[in-house]
Design an enzyme around this catalytic site. Structure first.
Site, PDB file in Angstrom:
ATOM      1  N   HIS A 135       0.850  -1.187   0.000  1.00  0.00           N
ATOM      2  CA  HIS A 135       0.000   0.000   0.000  1.00  0.00           C
ATOM      3  C   HIS A 135       0.882   1.231   0.000  1.00  0.00           C
ATOM      4  O   HIS A 135       1.918   1.254   0.661  1.00  0.00           O
ATOM      5  CB  HIS A 135      -0.910  -0.006   1.241  1.00  0.00           C
ATOM      6  CG  HIS A 135      -2.097   0.874   1.095  1.00  0.00           C
ATOM      7  ND1 HIS A 135      -2.043   2.214   1.362  1.00  0.00           N
ATOM      8  CD2 HIS A 135      -3.355   0.604   0.674  1.00  0.00           C
ATOM      9  CE1 HIS A 135      -3.233   2.736   1.134  1.00  0.00           C
ATOM     10  NE2 HIS A 135      -4.043   1.785   0.710  1.00  0.00           N
TER      11      HIS A 135
ATOM     12  N   ASP B 276      -8.032  -5.530  -0.257  1.00  0.00           N
ATOM     13  CA  ASP B 276      -8.477  -6.329  -1.408  1.00  0.00           C
ATOM     14  C   ASP B 276      -8.124  -7.803  -1.264  1.00  0.00           C
ATOM     15  O   ASP B 276      -8.720  -8.650  -1.936  1.00  0.00           O
ATOM     16  CB  ASP B 276      -7.868  -5.775  -2.706  1.00  0.00           C
ATOM     17  CG  ASP B 276      -8.405  -4.400  -3.030  1.00  0.00           C
ATOM     18  OD1 ASP B 276      -9.623  -4.209  -2.892  1.00  0.00           O
ATOM     19  OD2 ASP B 276      -7.610  -3.515  -3.384  1.00  0.00           O
TER      20      ASP B 276
END
Ligand code: COA
Length: 281
Positions: free
Chosen positions: A167, A218
């Site tokens: 991320h 996700d």
């Protein structure tokens, strides 16, 4: 995602208030986009399978209605709760790529439908929302838990990107993951299918041990939506259904105190190039 993007774009053609950017008209348009997008998506879900389109029911919640319109039935309340939780976690996440896109489009005083259409195009990318579908493709490639260790080590040896990990902002773990991981476990238990959970844990362990890279949201949502029965190419559209709210809040905020977003770029090309006159070439 192409259908999702087109749905919102067409709504902009049909909406009588598209050109009215007053706060009240914008809120009305946003509510219409939020309400109509799941109905249109579910209609597409069924029609491409040759099934009859099912209209929404007034007495069902947002999540219950989506199951009802896609599958013709509402699953047990724990599955609905897991879906709700995923939508809440997906709803808003500051200046990610798609929200920044929506803000940038709005900053030229373009319209709400255009800003959300652009945001959907941006969310589609596998480095952003599209990662939840890529996670499922990866799990399907791995096939069974016994293959997971070899697969992840080989992938890292090849220096390939593992979807659902990493991320730009969270470098020591995505704060949404523990909650979604818990609900993924609950859904796996209800569905009596532990295969994806086992693959999940093996890949995660190696990613942290070898690369110190943690999963993002996700990673658990992909297999959760699969276990709920959704087709893989519907995972990112489901993300859209939720993120419409976050994008809309940013769009309203941008209109309320607008300044055109126009970054400058830092040139890093050749210092000086001599132009040769045409008749000298
Ligand atoms: N798999 C393997 N390696 C990864 C990785 C992943 N998912 N994410 C980051 N890395 C590696 C990079 O290759 C890089 O290695 P290097 O220093 O040897 O070149 C290092 O970690 C630093 O990564 P960086 O590219 O600087 O991170 P970033 O902040 O630019 O990237 C993402 C963030 C999200 C784009 C990236 O982590 C990624 O592509 N993840 C997969 C897609 C995904 O799940 N997206 C959803 C995000 S919510």
């Amino acid at each position: 995602m192409d259908v999702t993007r087109t749905i919102v774009s067409i709504m902009g053609l049909e909406d009588k208030e598209t050109k009215d950017n007053s706060p009240k008209a914008n809120m009305r348009k946003i509510m219409r986009i939020f309400a109509k997008t799941p109905v249109a998506l579910a209609a597409f879900y069924r029609s491409r399978k040759g099934k009859k389109i099912i209209p929404p029911k007034k007495n069902l919640s947002f999540s219950e209605n989506f199951f009802h319109m896609c599958f013709g039935k509402v699953p047990n309340k724990d599955i609905v709760k897991a879906f709700d939780v995923s939508l809440i976690l997906y709803a808003e996440h500051s200046f990610n790529v798609s929200t920044f896109t929506a803000r940038t489009i709005t900053s030229s005083l373009s319209d709400v439908h255009g800003a959300i259409t652009g945001a959907i195009a941006s969310l589609k990318g596998p480095l952003h929302g599209g990662a939840n579908e890529e996670v499922m493709h990866m799990m399907n490639k791995i096939k069974k838990p016994e293959n997971a260790l070899k697969w992840i080590n080989k992938t890292l040896d090849n220096k390939d990107v593992v979807m659902g990990f990493g991320h730009r902002v969270y470098k020591s773990g995505d704060s949404r993951v523990p909650t979604m991981r818990e609900y993924f476990g609950k859904v796996a238990k209800i569905k009596k299918d532990k295969k994806f959970e086992k693959i999940y844990d093996i890949v995660e362990k190696v990613m942290i041990e070898r690369k110190n890279i943690h999963p993002n949201v996700d990673y658990p949502t992909g297999p959760t939506y699969h276990l709920m029965g959704f087709d893989t190419d519907f995972f990112t559209p489901i993300f859209v259904l939720s993120r419409i709210t976050g994008w809309s809040a940013h769009i309203m905020e941008q209109y309320a105190a607008n300044k055109l977003i126009r970054p400058l770029s830092k040139y890093s090309g050749a210092k000086h190039r001599r132009v040769i006159r045409l008749n000298q070439r």
